[in-house]
Design an enzyme around this catalytic site. Structure first.
Site, PDB file in Angstrom:
ATOM      1  N   ASP A 254      46.815  45.952  60.141  1.00 24.89           N
ATOM      2  CA  ASP A 254      45.656  45.293  60.748  1.00 24.89           C
ATOM      3  C   ASP A 254      44.455  46.228  60.806  1.00 24.89           C
ATOM      4  OD1 ASP A 254      46.973  42.934  61.079  1.00 24.89           O
ATOM      5  OD2 ASP A 254      47.429  43.211  63.203  1.00 24.89           O
TER       6      ASP A 254
ATOM      7  N   ASP B  48      14.212  17.057  48.694  1.00 24.99           N
ATOM      8  CA  ASP B  48      12.967  16.336  48.494  1.00 24.99           C
ATOM      9  C   ASP B  48      12.179  17.041  47.393  1.00 24.99           C
ATOM     10  OD1 ASP B  48      10.965  14.516  48.817  1.00 24.99           O
ATOM     11  OD2 ASP B  48      10.192  15.346  50.686  1.00 24.99           O
TER      12      ASP B  48
ATOM     13  N   ASN C 138      57.567  39.839  52.370  1.00 19.15           N
ATOM     14  CA  ASN C 138      58.318  40.564  53.400  1.00 19.15           C
ATOM     15  C   ASN C 138      59.453  39.718  53.969  1.00 19.15           C
ATOM     16  OD1 ASN C 138      56.756  42.804  53.092  1.00 19.15           O
ATOM     17  ND2 ASN C 138      55.427  42.392  54.849  1.00 19.15           N
TER      18      ASN C 138
ATOM     19  N   GLU D  81      46.853  37.524  62.945  1.00 17.38           N
ATOM     20  CA  GLU D  81      46.155  37.706  64.217  1.00 17.38           C
ATOM     21  C   GLU D  81      44.735  38.226  64.060  1.00 17.38           C
ATOM     22  OE1 GLU D  81      48.808  41.384  63.744  1.00 17.38           O
ATOM     23  OE2 GLU D  81      48.853  39.272  63.251  1.00 17.38           O
TER      24      GLU D  81
END
Length: 902
Positions: A742, A377, A713, A335
């Protein structure tokens, strides 16, 4: 069914990523392939304006030939608004907040929170609400910062228009360079080759004006625009020869025009307001994000039902099993990916801006890091951005003032796009001679330059009876229209002997590294009317002007640095192969066999792709040649960058994975580019490549950490679910663990990157990610199972009555091992000793570990259904973590030797 659900979930994920930040904007008008309805009133108005006389134009648009004054501009802007498209206007903050919320990860959490609330588990519902709030707000703040940074960077390189305005109360006017968003209806603007059409225009003066309208009409060839219509009964506004529309661009010629509509009132503005979705081809970055996200989402969709079935069957409580499976699904979804991607890219863009690299599209940073071929170039990139006129000779190679004066007249009187060659010619004549020439010769007309003819002409007159056409351009293109030469003062036929003499002299100049431009003339009886391209025939070759374009001092070390970084440099130039080869030799670039444009005309795509892969130098190329080479290199799996600044570079800039231009480039080149260099230097480019790789490495860290720990897990959960008489961890525990993990990841964009990880191009590789999951995921499972055994046999947490102790023990081990893996996987070296994380990441992970260990002892423990662990648990905890890190380091060494390390 699974495929449909996966596709829908990914579509929501892709929409959640800040679209305007990670998608390359199409050229204005390029999205109009979607059928959209134009109001009949707009078409009728355009047709009326197309047929108007100039006097009527002044009256209808409340303007005049002198331009608008300040008061008139203010009134027009109040009436019509700024010259911005509807899609370019920022959305309200609450719309951004909603977009940040509505991703599949937050929706899953919301469903779980609703279920918890419905079952009166208010604490779990509160924790889930906190997770959703943190995820949404972090993403919202990062996107707002990224948007602000991107807008500020874009503003530094905004396009301008040349506008005629009244500048004081005395009615004096002047041509001003103004940002295009300041244009208003009634403004008079000047157009030249390379300009983007900044609004809908009615032409009032034109000289060989050709406009590319493919973005609106699909017509591949440029169309001519004039001041007085040749087709008064035209029914389609897009085919009116007196109108130009926003989003198209000038290929050649010059013009003046009145702005007839701006912003939402333009033809494209009306289309943009009606087109809700367009298909945009994904670039390398977007494809990589897509593949990785699909892999993770599919893994989640497969494993969550398996967890549900095993727990429901073994425990008999299907409701509890469903909650647990849903929590596992939440834990498996990355997430934080949108926030990590956005913040990492934005931080990279800001850092690059301090190094004179302006990022127009944030995903270009990652493409920078993935780039393995750079096509560029020669002029101004390998060489200095200052060209010096070295020689001006007749056809035999003898110095000739006559040739110089002819070239000066051509450069002085042309009104199109003046390039470095023109500047060098004008500087090559002293002021006295320049005054005499301009006083003696008067301009009659001109035939502007275009890349099909590769030459341009002016017509001048010394008296009223004779006109002289002076033409300069590429040698071969000039020879194609010459039938005679001036040799020792006499005019003689251009036969085979003369052609051999010409080739011998020009080849000698080319081998000296000089760029040769031919000069030719033609005398014509004075006449009325315009001169056309057909008049460039039966010319007299006068001689040559030769320019020195010396390499930059920084070019050789920059090329060496790019090579060391794993980037192959290819030169795509319209210049002579001899000149280009000489420059390549001087900067240490092995040109090998040179391929010229005419050689590739008849080649199939497969043959040219094979040739392009092994060729370093391409010379005498047209814009379409450059685009084709870039496209075929991409087709072969390379991430291709193209660097250019001219009109002829725009197609290749657009075709490349990453278009690179400079601040002084023509409008169409800057518009087509993803990155603008404030300094035209390969060294600056190399610094950008390194920053891109740092950015990619930090994004990949999060994905690898999340994928491997999630895989481990799930395997641990499956084993525990099959053999334990209770859940190995409550759904609430999984959610808290996920929330804390998180939080620790927020600092990843600020992390350091090891030097060896930025020494070669970095590419998205889902197959490598899958292999990484298989190698590193089971490591955590091994120590999870050891923890199960520890809690079961040593601490006797083996009954439903003692499940809280079991769950608390695994909660701490799981959180600490998942947090430590951040430091193990962020480097191939020995963590903490040979490679240390940046202090923000160190601080965040330490904080999360302290919180994780403290929770079972805190007042919240009873609410979280955790319990204090005995002191004898902690030596075992240390042993498990040390063993986990040791085995991970050993596997990491084997893996990096066998498969490499990203």
């Amino acid at each position: 069914m699974l495929k449909i659900i996966t596709r829908q979930l990914f579509a929501r994920l892709n929409r959640h990523l800040p679209y305007r930040l990670v998608h390359r904007d199409p050229l204005p008008g390029a999205q109009t392939a979607v059928n959209a309805t134009i109001p009949p009133s707009l078409s009728e108005r355009c047709l009326k304006v197309a047929a108007m006389e100039q006097e009527t134009l002044w009256r209808v648009f409340d303007t005049h030939p002198e331009g608008l004054n300040a008061a008139e501009v203010t009134r027009a802007r109040e009436k019509h608004g700024e010259n911005r498209l509807p899609a370019q206007k920022p959305s309200p903050w609450w719309v951004h907040l909603w977009v940040c919320y509505r991703n599949p990860f937050n929706i899953l959490l919301t469903i779980l929170g609703g279920i918890s609330y419905a079952t009166e588990d208010l604490f779990a519902a509160g924790v889930i609400a906190l997770m959703v709030g943190i995820s949404t707000l972090l993403n919202f703040v990062q996107e707002a910062r990224s948007t602000k940074a991107a807008d500020a960077l874009k503003a530094m390189v905004s396009n301008t228009a040349t506008v005629l305005r009244v500048i004081n109360e005395n009615g004096e006017n002047a041509w001003l360079e103004l940002p295009i968003d300041q244009l208003v209806p009634g403004d008079i603007i000047k157009l030249a080759a390379g300009d983007m059409i900044p609004a809908d225009l009615r032409i009032i003066q034109a000289r060989d004006l050709f406009v590319a309208q493919a973005s609106l009409t699909g017509e591949s060839l440029p169309v001519e625009k004039v001041a007085a219509t040749r087709e008064p009964r035209q029914n389609n506004p897009l085919e009116c020869d007196t109108l130009c529309f926003m989003g198209t661009n000038v290929v050649s010629g010059t013009a003046q025009a009145v702005v007839m509509a701006t912003g939402a009132g333009t033809w494209f503005g009306q289309l943009a307001g009606r087109v809700s979705e367009q298909d945009n081809e994904q670039n390398a970055f977007q494809k990589g994000i897509s593949r990785v996200s699909m892999l993770l989402i599919r893994f989640m969709l497969v494993m969550a039902p398996v967890v549900l079935i095993i727990n429901g069957y073994t425990k008999g409580d299907w409701w509890e099993a469903a909650l647990f499976a849903l929590s596992v699904a939440v834990g498996l979804t990355p997430e934080m990916l949108p926030m990590i991607v956005t913040s990492t890219l934005a931080r990279g863009a800001v850092k690059l801006s301090k190094q004179k690299v302006i990022v127009k599209h944030l995903d270009a940073i990652q493409n920078f890091g993935a780039m393995d071929i750079l096509c560029t170039d020669k002029t101004g990139t390998l060489t200095q951005d200052k060209i010096v006129l070295e020689n001006h000779t007749d056809i035999s190679g003898k110095p000739s003032e006559h040739v110089l004066h002819c070239a000066w007249l051509n450069s002085h009187y042309q009104t199109g796009l003046k390039n470095l060659l023109d500047t060098a010619v004008l500087e090559g004549v002293d002021e006295t001679a320049a005054r005499q020439l301009s006083g003696r010769w008067q301009k009659i007309d001109e035939i502007p330059f275009d890349f099909e003819r590769r030459r341009m002409s002016v017509v001048v007159a010394e008296d009223s009876n004779v006109h002289q056409l002076v033409c300069k351009g590429a040698l071969q293109e000039i020879l194609n229209v010459c039938t005679q030469v001036r040799h020792n003062g006499d005019i003689v036929p251009l036969d085979d002997n003369m052609l051999r003499r010409v080739k011998r002299v020009t080849d000698t100049l080319n081998r000296q590294g000089l760029r040769v431009v031919a000069v030719a003339t033609k005398y014509l009886p004075a006449r009325e009317g315009d001169y056309q391209r057909i008049d460039e025939s039966d010319l007299i070759l006068e001689g040559y002007i030769a320019f020195l374009d010396p390499p930059k001092e920084t070019t050789a070390p920059a090329l060496k640095a790019l090579k060391a970084s794993g980037i192959t440099v290819k030169i795509l130039t319209g210049d002579s192969e001899l000149v280009a080869a000489k420059v390549c030799h001087e900067v240490g670039l092995d040109a090998g066999d040179v391929i010229i444009g005419s050689d590739i005309e008849g080649l199939s795509d497969d043959a040219l792709a094979a040739l392009a892969a092994r060729t370093t130098l391409f010379a005498r190329l047209t814009p379409m040649h450059k685009e084709r080479i870039v496209t075929l290199l991409k087709r072969e799996g390379h991430v291709v960058g193209f660097m250019g600044d001219g009109i002829n570079d725009a197609p290749a800039l657009r075709a490349a994975d990453i278009g690179i231009s400079v601040d002084g480039a023509v409008d169409i080149a800057r518009e087509a580019a993803d990155i603008i260099l404030l300094e035209k230097s390969l060294m600056v480019l190399e610094e950008g490549v390194i920053e891109g790789r740092r950015t990619f490495s930090n994004m990949l860290k999060y994905i690898k950490m999340t994928a491997s720990s999630n895989f481990g897990n799930v395997f641990s959960v499956l084993v525990a679910s099959a053999f334990l008489p209770f859940l190995p961890m409550l759904p609430l525990h999984l959610l808290i663990q996920n929330l804390l993990y998180d939080v620790s990841q927020v600092a990843i964009p600020f992390d350091n990157v090891d030097e060896e990880q930025i020494q070669k191009p970095q590419r998205w590789n889902p197959a490598d990610l899958g292999r990484f999951m298989v190698f590193f995921g089971p490591i955590s499972s091994i120590f999870d199972i050891l923890t199960f055994c520890l809690m079961w046999w040593v601490f006797h947490a083996n009954t439903p009555e003692t499940q809280t102790l079991f769950q608390s023990g695994w909660f701490v081990v799981g959180l600490l091992s998942q947090t430590l893996i951040v430091h193990m996987i962020r480097t191939r070296r020995l963590p903490f000793i040979q490679s240390r994380a940046a202090w923000p990441l160190m601080a965040m992970t330490l904080l999360v570990m302290v919180v994780g260990v403290s929770l079972p002892f805190s007042p919240l423990a009873s609410y979280l259904q955790l319990q204090a662990l005995p002191l004898s648990y902690f030596p075992w905890l240390i042993a498990i973590l040390v063993g986990y890190m040791t085995l991970t380091q050993l596997v990491k060494g084997f893996y990096s030797r066998r498969y490499g390390w990203q």
